[in-house]
Scaffold this motif. Structure first.
Motif, PDB file in Angstrom:
ATOM      1  N   CYS A   1      33.566  47.036  35.010  1.00 17.71           N
ATOM      2  CA  CYS A   1      32.155  47.248  34.707  1.00 17.71           C
ATOM      3  C   CYS A   1      31.370  47.090  36.006  1.00 17.71           C
ATOM      4  CB  CYS A   1      31.687  46.252  33.647  1.00 17.71           C
ATOM      5  SG  CYS A   1      32.590  46.436  32.101  1.00 17.71           S
ATOM      6  N   VAL A   2      31.501  48.089  36.852  1.00 16.04           N
ATOM      7  CA  VAL A   2      30.879  48.069  38.186  1.00 16.04           C
ATOM      8  C   VAL A   2      30.280  49.446  38.441  1.00 16.04           C
ATOM      9  CG1 VAL A   2      32.492  46.342  39.072  1.00 16.04           C
ATOM     10  CG2 VAL A   2      33.054  48.775  39.272  1.00 16.04           C
ATOM     11  N   GLU A   3      29.509  49.539  39.535  1.00 14.03           N
ATOM     12  CA  GLU A   3      28.808  50.783  39.822  1.00 14.03           C
ATOM     13  C   GLU A   3      29.767  51.963  40.042  1.00 14.03           C
ATOM     14  OE1 GLU A   3      24.943  51.556  42.641  1.00 14.03           O
ATOM     15  OE2 GLU A   3      25.938  49.594  42.731  1.00 14.03           O
ATOM     16  N   ASP A   4      30.856  51.697  40.769  1.00 11.42           N
ATOM     17  CA  ASP A   4      31.821  52.767  41.063  1.00 11.42           C
ATOM     18  C   ASP A   4      33.193  52.393  40.514  1.00 11.42           C
ATOM     19  OD1 ASP A   4      33.339  54.832  42.068  1.00 11.42           O
ATOM     20  OD2 ASP A   4      33.358  54.065  44.126  1.00 11.42           O
ATOM     21  N   PRO A   5      33.350  52.515  39.187  1.00  6.21           N
ATOM     22  CA  PRO A   5      34.629  52.080  38.600  1.00  6.21           C
ATOM     23  C   PRO A   5      35.815  52.903  39.095  1.00  6.21           C
ATOM     24  CG  PRO A   5      33.259  53.195  36.960  1.00  6.21           C
ATOM     25  CD  PRO A   5      32.405  53.001  38.171  1.00  6.21           C
ATOM     26  N   ASP A   6      35.609  54.190  39.328  1.00  8.65           N
ATOM     27  CA  ASP A   6      36.725  55.026  39.790  1.00  8.65           C
ATOM     28  C   ASP A   6      37.200  54.573  41.168  1.00  8.65           C
ATOM     29  OD1 ASP A   6      36.803  57.408  37.683  1.00  8.65           O
ATOM     30  OD2 ASP A   6      34.720  56.921  38.118  1.00  8.65           O
ATOM     31  N   GLY A   7      36.243  54.260  42.041  1.00  5.62           N
ATOM     32  CA  GLY A   7      36.613  53.790  43.379  1.00  5.62           C
ATOM     33  C   GLY A   7      37.362  52.463  43.312  1.00  5.62           C
ATOM     34  N   LEU A   8      36.877  51.542  42.474  1.00  4.67           N
ATOM     35  CA  LEU A   8      37.550  50.243  42.357  1.00  4.67           C
ATOM     36  C   LEU A   8      38.934  50.411  41.724  1.00  4.67           C
ATOM     37  CD1 LEU A   8      37.316  47.215  42.836  1.00  4.67           C
ATOM     38  CD2 LEU A   8      36.188  46.987  40.610  1.00  4.67           C
ATOM     39  N   SER A   9      39.029  51.337  40.777  1.00  9.90           N
ATOM     40  CA  SER A   9      40.304  51.587  40.103  1.00  9.90           C
ATOM     41  C   SER A   9      41.401  51.975  41.094  1.00  9.90           C
ATOM     42  CB  SER A   9      40.107  52.693  39.060  1.00  9.90           C
ATOM     43  OG  SER A   9      41.336  53.183  38.611  1.00  9.90           O
TER      44      SER A   9
END
Lengths: 435, 435
Positions: free
Chosen positions: A332-340
């Motif tokens: 649940c963050v601004e850029d979930p795809d990047g963190l993923s």
């Protein structure tokens, strides 16, 4: 109070390592009892199954009543409300659409040496699905186990479900029907697993058994493994949420509680880069716990195993998450795809605040049977692959054998396996004679 | 004398069923001893490993000598002949080329409801490969286990291999180097498995352990399963050959012997549609057994477990083969591809008389680690998938949550999991408020 940690604490590593190895479940040792039940069912078949069902489920059955008849299933399915039926059908349709994409392709090619190589996938012929009785009798689990089997092409899919005191869950029957299950038996416990593995007069044996169950069922699955294939032995559920301060604390709180309510041994973990947000979520959890139906279970899980970790940045959060290798991971963050992209070990990832984990439990599409207890480091959730197996194929042309046969002969000699080499040599001699 | 059967015999079904359930291996019960060894290694680390190595392998080591140094590996590799090195390199290149094709693809798509779904494959971080010592120390097995791990992207691959009395097999070291193995330890038995699973001061723990071993190794792998992933526990080897009369009986005889020579518990089966051809093969086997180096082993396996079955036609052969679900299946018939289509359960198929099974043991390309004891009914040979795991991905748009969230909420209610439903409801309420 859950465990509060911060990566800036001097003793963080010690406390974190302790959390990783914390034992959450004491399985009772039922192995001896289970061994006896399995031997009994192997030896006496239906008679043993009927006696054990009388003893454990307080049901006096005869062999011809072990299997639900079509009329019985019809009658139970008719009890389900339209709303529930539609929800189940939507779930089934979405789960099917996801799993169809998992079907692997066969391959076959000829290489420059003239060797034709490849593989072919085939389904297991018969699979058995264990469905728990009572409170943990989840129709969603029936869909999640049965649909991949049917997508894989399993011809015969049997369900065993205990019906203590004769009480059956109509939703389980309807889910089985929607998923295309072929046979449903009112048997539970280790006796059901033994019957599926070894067969009885009434229940034909299967090749693979999946599905959750209590300590007896788990011990029985371990024991019949080898005779049949089994899926993983699941431990208590876990969720790890990585959330920044831009979230509504209550959303995250209720997400954490959606795992905690499963079981006192379940674990809910929040990792955030904002200590104040972490505190706000903890407060929101307390608020939710005041009214939650399953507040006793969820509260105990949160108190014993709940964790709130404050990190310096989200990169640190990803690293810590990988060490947990959680069953469920919400980003649940601004850029979930990047963190993923920074996550290497997790059963399922839920991207963004609009994707609560519970969506994945029912209607998302991906499977909800997922690796627990850090086993996402080396294993995957249930899929069509669990109901398929691969046969490798090889075909040598005479030229291919000439090209690569001598190397095989050489290695066979090095391993002192003469006949291996001779099986190649006999053919090479013919080829040389023909030249 | 092997077992001779014909499908026209009145007692065929009884005798065939007995063959299927025939026990070929008595594993000694070493479970208690293994449990002690594992606890010892968990508790005392290197010190326990060193003591056990002194006891079982008669080697007085210090912790800094547990791992082979680069210089030691160089020196051992230099002992290997050019011919053997070239054969190993050809094998490695062909195994790599085959396994690279097994790499599964990641997928991600958005469905009509606005749900973005998919999955991603990632390698296990660290894998351990057990290599037996002594006679069964096969360099080909090192390639077959290590190459799929490296193709999958495993960063750290460690080998443990016992070196009884200090004797190491140079070919094993060279195979490890060619396959890209990162660390090699001179440790064997249950202590090696315990060290790989739990780690010691010198040996860092891994996430997955593969490779064959004796009863101690097998029992240790069963015990550490869950803490780490393991591959299958392999039983004695098997070959089933379906051959018509147009074959050279000697070729088929030596193919049968190439399994029989592995182990007195190995099994070699011929199915033919021509009784006279079956008798000719049996005669050719006796001839080969006169001179074969491992004739004692091969002869005992053939006498105890060898089978020759005469069938009415090749369709019947395929059906019987499926009931055996053999590890290795040779189709030495006019149309092997056509017959192969009728086979549903086999670890590996070798198509046509120019493809002796031994080619697949070394240089064919497909993996030679295959399911035994009828487990091809539900499992596959080793592949890159054994060193990968899949993380499922789901991302809901607000619209997707609106479309499918109510069904999730409905099912959560049916399963009495209130917090599951609330985690969806909290978001839906926001969306409705925003409308």
């Amino acid at each position: 109070m859950p465990h509060f940690l911060s990566t800036t604490d001097p003793d963080f590593e010690t406390r974190f390592a302790a959390l990783l190895t914390m034992k959450r479940e004491d399985s009772p040792d039922v192995d001896e009892a289970v061994a006896k039940i399995i031997t009994d069912v192997r030896t006496r078949g239906d008679a043993a199954v009927l006696e054990l069902t009388a003893r454990f489920d307080r049901m006096q059955l005869t062999a011809d009543k072990l299997r639900f008849s079509d009329a019985e299933i019809d009658a139970l399915c008719a009890e389900v409300s339209d709303e529930e039926r539609e929800a189940l059908e939507l779930a089934a349709q979405r789960i099917r659409a996801y799993h169809v994409r998992q079907m692997p392709l066969d391959q076959m090619w000829t290489d420059p040496d003239g060797a034709t190589l490849g593989w072919r996938w085939t389904p297991v012929s018969a699979a058995g699905l264990y469905v728990p009785g009572g409170l943990a009798s989840y129709p969603s689990s029936v869909l999640m186990n049965a649909i991949p089997a049917k997508v894989a092409g399993v011809e015969r899919l049997a369900i065993t479900v205990p019906t203590p005191d004769g009480v059956a869950n109509p939703l389980v029957l309807l889910a089985a029907r929607i998923a295309g299950v072929d046979e449903i038996y009112r048997v539970g416990g280790a006796q059901a697993i033994a019957a599926l593995a070894y067969g009885t007069e009434t229940i034909a044996p299967v090749d693979k058994i999946t599905g959750p169950g209590n300590a007896f069922v788990a011990a029985a699955k371990r024991r019949v493994f080898g005779k049949v294939g089994i899926d993983m032995i699941a431990g208590p559920s876990e969720i790890l949420v990585i959330a920044d301060k831009h979230n509504d604390p209550d959303w995250i709180a209720v997400d954490l509680m959606s795992q905690a309510e499963h079981d006192e041994s379940a674990q809910s973990i929040l990792i955030t880069d904002d200590a104040a947000f972490g505190a706000a979520v903890a407060q929101a959890v307390e608020k939710r716990l005041e009214t939650l139906e399953r507040r006793k279970i969820a509260g105990k899980s949160w108190e014993d195993f709940g964790v709130v970790i404050t990190v310096r940045d989200l990169g640190e959060a990803a690293m810590l998450s990988d060490r947990f290798a959680p069953e469920h991971l919400e980003l649940c963050v601004e850029d979930p795809d990047g963190l993923s992209e920074k996550i290497h070990h997790a059963g399922a990832i839920f991207l963004g605040a609009w994707t609560p984990e519970a969506i994945g439990d029912y209607v998302g599409g991906p499977n909800h049977v997922l690796p627990t207890a850090r086993s996402a480091r080396f294993s995957s959730g249930l899929s069509v692959l669990d109901f398929l197996k691969r046969t490798t194929l090889a075909k040598m042309s005479p030229e291919a054998l000439k090209a690569i046969g001598p190397a095989a002969e050489r290695l066979a000699k090095s391993e002192s396996l003469e006949a291996h080499g001779l099986s190649v040599r006999a053919r090479l001699d013919r080829l040389n004679a023909d030249d």
